[in-house]
Write an enzyme that holds these catalytic residues in place. Sequence first.
Site, short mmCIF file in Angstrom:
data_model
loop_
_atom_site.label_atom_id
_atom_site.label_comp_id
_atom_site.label_asym_id
_atom_site.label_seq_id
_atom_site.Cartn_x
_atom_site.Cartn_y
_atom_site.Cartn_z
NE ARG A 92 -5.75 52.62 25.01
CZ ARG A 92 -6.99 52.12 25.12
NH1 ARG A 92 -8.02 52.75 24.59
NH2 ARG A 92 -7.19 50.98 25.77
CB VAL A 108 4.56 57.32 27.10
CG1 VAL A 108 5.83 58.04 26.67
CG2 VAL A 108 3.82 58.13 28.16
CE1 TYR A 163 0.58 52.94 36.67
CE2 TYR A 163 -1.39 53.80 35.59
CZ TYR A 163 -0.02 53.80 35.76
OH TYR A 163 0.76 54.67 35.02
P1 NAP Z 1 9.17 52.18 32.80
O1 NAP Z 1 9.83 52.27 31.49
O2 NAP Z 1 8.60 50.85 33.23
O3 NAP Z 1 10.20 52.68 33.91
C1 NAP Z 1 9.86 52.57 35.26
C2 NAP Z 1 10.97 53.20 36.05
O4 NAP Z 1 10.65 53.13 37.45
C3 NAP Z 1 12.32 52.50 35.88
O5 NAP Z 1 13.34 53.46 35.90
C4 NAP Z 1 12.38 51.60 37.11
O6 NAP Z 1 13.72 51.32 37.50
C5 NAP Z 1 11.72 52.51 38.12
N1 NAP Z 1 11.16 51.75 39.25
C6 NAP Z 1 10.16 50.84 39.22
N2 NAP Z 1 9.95 50.33 40.46
C7 NAP Z 1 10.83 50.96 41.28
C8 NAP Z 1 11.12 50.88 42.66
N3 NAP Z 1 10.45 50.05 43.47
N4 NAP Z 1 12.12 51.65 43.15
C9 NAP Z 1 12.82 52.49 42.36
N5 NAP Z 1 12.59 52.63 41.05
C10 NAP Z 1 11.61 51.88 40.51
O7 NAP Z 1 7.99 53.22 32.95
P2 NAP Z 1 7.69 54.55 32.11
O8 NAP Z 1 6.74 54.16 31.03
O9 NAP Z 1 8.93 55.29 31.81
O10 NAP Z 1 6.81 55.35 33.18
C11 NAP Z 1 7.29 56.53 33.82
C12 NAP Z 1 6.11 57.22 34.47
O11 NAP Z 1 5.16 57.57 33.47
C13 NAP Z 1 5.35 56.32 35.47
O12 NAP Z 1 5.02 57.08 36.61
C14 NAP Z 1 4.12 55.91 34.71
O13 NAP Z 1 3.05 55.62 35.59
C15 NAP Z 1 3.86 57.12 33.84
N6 NAP Z 1 3.08 56.88 32.61
C16 NAP Z 1 3.51 55.99 31.68
C17 NAP Z 1 2.75 55.80 30.54
C18 NAP Z 1 3.17 54.82 29.46
O14 NAP Z 1 2.41 54.65 28.49
N7 NAP Z 1 4.33 54.18 29.55
C19 NAP Z 1 1.56 56.52 30.36
C20 NAP Z 1 1.17 57.43 31.32
C21 NAP Z 1 1.93 57.62 32.45
P3 NAP Z 1 14.52 50.03 36.89
O15 NAP Z 1 14.79 50.33 35.44
O16 NAP Z 1 15.77 49.98 37.69
O17 NAP Z 1 13.60 48.86 37.08
P1 GDP Z 2 -4.06 50.89 27.96
O1 GDP Z 2 -3.95 51.94 26.91
O2 GDP Z 2 -3.84 51.42 29.33
O3 GDP Z 2 -5.33 50.11 27.83
O4 GDP Z 2 -2.87 49.84 27.79
P2 GDP Z 2 -2.08 49.25 26.55
O5 GDP Z 2 -1.03 50.19 26.10
O6 GDP Z 2 -1.67 47.90 27.00
O7 GDP Z 2 -3.10 49.13 25.33
C1 GDP Z 2 -4.13 48.19 25.36
C2 GDP Z 2 -4.93 48.18 24.08
O8 GDP Z 2 -4.13 47.70 22.98
C3 GDP Z 2 -6.10 47.19 24.19
O9 GDP Z 2 -7.15 47.63 23.35
C4 GDP Z 2 -5.49 45.91 23.67
O10 GDP Z 2 -6.48 44.99 23.21
C5 GDP Z 2 -4.65 46.44 22.50
N1 GDP Z 2 -3.53 45.58 22.10
C6 GDP Z 2 -3.39 44.98 20.88
N2 GDP Z 2 -2.28 44.26 20.83
C7 GDP Z 2 -1.63 44.43 22.02
C8 GDP Z 2 -0.41 43.96 22.53
O11 GDP Z 2 0.35 43.23 21.89
N3 GDP Z 2 -0.07 44.38 23.78
C9 GDP Z 2 -0.87 45.19 24.53
N4 GDP Z 2 -0.47 45.58 25.74
N5 GDP Z 2 -2.07 45.64 24.07
C10 GDP Z 2 -2.44 45.27 22.83
#
Ligand code: NAP
Ligand code: GDP
Length: 326
Positions: A220, A178, A148
């Site tokens: 975090r 997030v 990733y």
């Molecule tokens: P998410 O809830 O898993 O949503 C992913 C989105 O991408 C969904 O709308 C999904 O559509 C779409 N998608 C996945 N594969 C696809 C494909 N092959 N073609 C078209 N659409 C596709 O993710 P999120 O957390 O909102 O993440 C959004 C962005 O923030 C990402 O770029 C991620 O890397 C970044 N980000 C997330 C976090 C976090 O903690 N979540 C942290 C830092 C950065 P469907 O719903 O139709 O599957």
């Molecule tokens: P990261 O922040 O990218 O490492 O991803 P995560 O959001 O999955 O957070 C991982 C951290 O949360 C690690 O320290 C895990 O050991 C801890 N953790 C504790 N319980 C959980 C759980 O139920 N799910 C996940 N994904 N992580 C957990």
Amino acid sequence: MASNNDKRSKTEKVIMVTGASGLVGRAIQAVVAEETSRPEEKFIFLSSKDADLVSEEETRLLFEKHRPTHVIHLAARVGGLFANMKYNLDFFTDNLKINTNILNNAFKFDVEKVVSCLSTCIFPDKTTFPVDETMIHNGPPHPSNFGYAYAKRMLDVMNRCYKDQHNCKFTSVVPTNVYGPWDNFNLEEGHVIPGLVHKVFTAKRDATPFYIWGTGSPLRQFIFSRDLAKLFLWAIREYEEVDPIIFSVGEEDEITIKEAADLIVEAFDFKGPVILDTSKSDGQLKKTAENTKLRKYLPDFKFTPIKEGIKETVDWFVENYDIARK
Ligand code: NAP
Ligand code: GDP
């Protein structure tokens, strides 16, 4: 023959949001719906049902259909620590293809600006803290998510190449972890906050213990999805640099996994046993990021306090249990 772009008035913006059905995309939809309407902006919110962005052809057809002037690019294969450890290859190849297809078509279809999404988990594993925007490529990422991380890093490389070779304004933002409504609450695939919310919900319902994975000591910085959505909208409207910008709460707001779990326990008013399962991985121990650059642009931006954001997330999960991704 006049293209859709020619027919459009010069000031009209067509902002296409990929990945709009996910955690961040839903928050952008909600913030746009609450904002005073801006007649010059038209938003198009997309999910994987509109196109599989891994496919070059489907991506091209999407650009042909919507002719965006701006793109907020969120779509990605996304997962928590445990999903990343299991599927490093898929996280690398899918994300590399998606990002290549988006930027290539944005270039071909003359898109004015693309804001893509990186993550603070792509920074070097062995580094000094806090990390800042200049340090993304300074060493290998943590082994748990190197697929990733490298795919996301290449977005920044591509942005710079498109600028150098074609003068494109393709940029990226770098959020920390997030959380919020519409997250993926699946225990194996999701991130820590949705995972813990789901587990406390089940423990309370079934009168069983609540298991936190790992030692609970990793640190975090968590950003509420609505705050991130507001920052994304600012970036697509105002941010003019190609270089990335970190979107994070301050270093003083960094908390341990155990502290996050305690807030979730409190939000549920869960009274049962809480157990740390130290047989599970901790992943990165910290990835502290500074938000100095963000603060230069937006000194007064107010982040939602984590206690408030977690309560809202817990309430959303309880109310939407049937439809939540889990
Ligand atoms: P998410 O809830 O898993 O949503 C992913 C989105 O991408 C969904 O709308 C999904 O559509 C779409 N998608 C996945 N594969 C696809 C494909 N092959 N073609 C078209 N659409 C596709 O993710 P999120 O957390 O909102 O993440 C959004 C962005 O923030 C990402 O770029 C991620 O890397 C970044 N980000 C997330 C976090 C976090 O903690 N979540 C942290 C830092 C950065 P469907 O719903 O139709 O599957
Ligand atoms: P990261 O922040 O990218 O490492 O991803 P995560 O959001 O999955 O957070 C991982 C951290 O949360 C690690 O320290 C895990 O050991 C801890 N953790 C504790 N319980 C959980 C759980 O139920 N799910 C996940 N994904 N992580 C957990």
